[in-house]
Motif scaffolding. Sequence first.
Motif, short mmCIF file in Angstrom:
data_model
loop_
_atom_site.label_atom_id
_atom_site.label_comp_id
_atom_site.label_asym_id
_atom_site.label_seq_id
_atom_site.Cartn_x
_atom_site.Cartn_y
_atom_site.Cartn_z
N GLU A 5 0.83 -1.21 0.00
CA GLU A 5 0.00 0.00 0.00
C GLU A 5 0.86 1.25 0.00
O GLU A 5 0.55 2.22 -0.71
N SER A 6 1.94 1.23 0.76
CA SER A 6 2.85 2.37 0.80
C SER A 6 3.52 2.58 -0.56
O SER A 6 3.62 3.72 -1.05
N ARG A 7 3.96 1.50 -1.17
CA ARG A 7 4.60 1.60 -2.48
C ARG A 7 3.62 2.09 -3.54
O ARG A 7 3.97 2.90 -4.41
N ILE A 8 2.37 1.61 -3.46
CA ILE A 8 1.34 2.05 -4.41
C ILE A 8 1.08 3.54 -4.24
O ILE A 8 0.95 4.27 -5.23
N ALA A 9 1.00 4.01 -3.00
CA ALA A 9 0.77 5.44 -2.75
C ALA A 9 1.90 6.27 -3.34
O ALA A 9 1.67 7.31 -3.98
N GLU A 10 3.13 5.82 -3.15
CA GLU A 10 4.29 6.53 -3.70
C GLU A 10 4.24 6.54 -5.23
O GLU A 10 4.45 7.58 -5.87
N LEU A 11 3.97 5.39 -5.83
CA LEU A 11 3.90 5.30 -7.29
C LEU A 11 2.73 6.12 -7.84
O LEU A 11 2.85 6.72 -8.91
N THR A 12 1.63 6.16 -7.12
CA THR A 12 0.48 6.96 -7.56
C THR A 12 0.85 8.43 -7.61
O THR A 12 0.50 9.13 -8.57
#
Length: 75
Positions: free
Chosen positions: A31-38
């Motif tokens: 979830e953290s990585r997705i937020a960063e990539l988003t």
Amino acid sequence: MRVEEAVAMASLVEGLEAREAAARLRVEDLESRIAELTGTLEVEREAWSRLRVTRETARASPCGPKRYGRPHSRT
């Protein structure tokens, strides 16, 4: 329930709790990585949009790209 069964059940529950905690950590990391990539994706989309608008504006300009020695491109 016999003592051995109770110990085995406790061991099973402890193992499941450990696996659950590990899965939760993996989910939180994703979830953290997705937020960063988003966030990065939004920045890049905005840059792409500005470049498209700039290209379209240059193409529509009376001077156009020919002013700089380049023929009009259809791409």
